[in-house]
Write an enzyme that holds these catalytic residues in place. Sequence first.
Site, PDB file in Angstrom:
ATOM      1  N   HIS A   1       0.853  -1.207   0.000  1.00 29.40           N
ATOM      2  CA  HIS A   1       0.000   0.000   0.000  1.00 29.40           C
ATOM      3  C   HIS A   1       0.884   1.251   0.000  1.00 29.40           C
ATOM      4  CE1 HIS A   1      -2.985   2.861   1.348  1.00 29.40           C
ATOM      5  NE2 HIS A   1      -3.892   1.953   1.672  1.00 29.40           N
TER       6      HIS A   1
ATOM      7  N   GLU B   1      -0.892   1.375  -5.402  1.00 28.23           N
ATOM      8  CA  GLU B   1      -0.643   0.157  -4.634  1.00 28.23           C
ATOM      9  C   GLU B   1      -0.545  -1.067  -5.547  1.00 28.23           C
ATOM     10  OE1 GLU B   1      -3.718  -0.002  -1.586  1.00 28.23           O
ATOM     11  OE2 GLU B   1      -3.939   2.166  -1.735  1.00 28.23           O
TER      12      GLU B   1
HETATM   13  C1  BG6 Z   1      -6.951   2.213   0.242  1.00 25.33           C
HETATM   14  C2  BG6 Z   1      -8.406   1.875   0.139  1.00 25.33           C
HETATM   15  O1  BG6 Z   1      -6.195   1.160  -0.237  1.00 25.33           O
HETATM   16  O2  BG6 Z   1      -6.616   2.444   1.612  1.00 25.33           O
HETATM   17  C3  BG6 Z   1      -9.234   3.005   0.736  1.00 25.33           C
HETATM   18  O3  BG6 Z   1      -8.742   1.648  -1.222  1.00 25.33           O
HETATM   19  C4  BG6 Z   1      -8.795   3.282   2.164  1.00 25.33           C
HETATM   20  O4  BG6 Z   1     -10.600   2.660   0.697  1.00 25.33           O
HETATM   21  C5  BG6 Z   1      -7.294   3.538   2.176  1.00 25.33           C
HETATM   22  O5  BG6 Z   1      -9.488   4.395   2.667  1.00 25.33           O
HETATM   23  C6  BG6 Z   1      -6.733   3.762   3.565  1.00 25.33           C
HETATM   24  O6  BG6 Z   1      -7.054   2.722   4.399  1.00 25.33           O
HETATM   25  P1  BG6 Z   1      -6.676   2.757   5.932  1.00 25.33           P
HETATM   26  O7  BG6 Z   1      -7.278   1.530   6.562  1.00 25.33           O
HETATM   27  O8  BG6 Z   1      -5.175   2.740   6.029  1.00 25.33           O
HETATM   28  O9  BG6 Z   1      -7.253   4.020   6.485  1.00 25.33           O
END
Ligand code: BG6
Length: 321
Positions: free
Chosen positions: A126, A228
């Site tokens: 991510h 990502e």
């Molecule tokens: C992304 C998702 O990968 O991560 C989003 O597609 C999400 O929907 C974002 O809001 C952040 O996620 P998190 O759990 O780290 O707040």
Amino acid sequence: AHVVHFQPRGQDPVLWMSSESRFDDAQPIRGGVPLCWPWFGAHPADSSLPQHGLARLANWEVAKTSQMTGDTTELIMRWGDSAATQQVWPHAFELLMRVCFGEELTLELTISNPGDKAFECATALHTYFAVENIADVTIVGLAGRRFMDQLDNDTVKIQSGSIRIGQEVDRVYLDTEDEVVIEETGRPAIHISKTGSKSTVVWNPWIAKSQRMEDFPDLGYQTMVCVETTNAETDTRVLEPSQSHGIRQLVSRAHPYRCSQLARRRQRLESIKQGRGGRQRSRQRNSRGSSECRTPRSARTNIACCNAPATLRSASPRNSA
Ligand code: BG6
């Protein structure tokens, strides 16, 4: 196994990190490269379980560190199932995360199933990328791809042209194996290539969501974008007993120093050509901007520092069984 910072010598940081990230055990770090596994987004059946899986909240052990050729450092981290993980996700597993820090950043996750029953998993590297101004950013490499729009009930749409971000974006692009490039006016581009992944998530929370997230600065959306490398949605993987799957991402930036070297080399070549009588023609070419900076080919293709283990067997994409 969370890379929080990557800054090749003489360059700006490539990864974005939230100034509000808490760095405590109870919640994920906001920025760098959180690792989402074994599910992506909300748990499919139990929304009380952590968003994006268990891996980014776990403590991994360092299995190996080594200095590779040149300036590259390699780190291998390990995490496996335990009584605690079995309670939430009842499968045997072993994860190895190999990270190479050098002029490029390589992340390579190998997921293995040492148990006696198959499991299905989703993965995301991510990655939060740092940009100077999101208004000047263009994401290239996903034109014509289908994407599931997570802000529109996962409606499948087609990407027309390159991506510009001027509002909240939360999309899972499907059938994506090619390089994606984050271009920004006046700055060296960031190149992202990958193997073992056929889906790519692009995310920017924009204004309202930035304000809602406690660990995210209100104006943070202006200086970041997530691209990502994933196995998400139609690209989740099924691992049979003894099977492994590797997902790898290589990040490199067109180096300003190399760019100016290249520009100088081009100028030298031009003056040599001029000396051979091509003076008039090359002057015309120069006036059209022939010293424009482009990524050196080696920065786009050099993934030699972290080759996937030769024995790695790729797991089946969910829909191919
Ligand atoms: C992304 C998702 O990968 O991560 C989003 O597609 C999400 O929907 C974002 O809001 C952040 O996620 P998190 O759990 O780290 O707040």
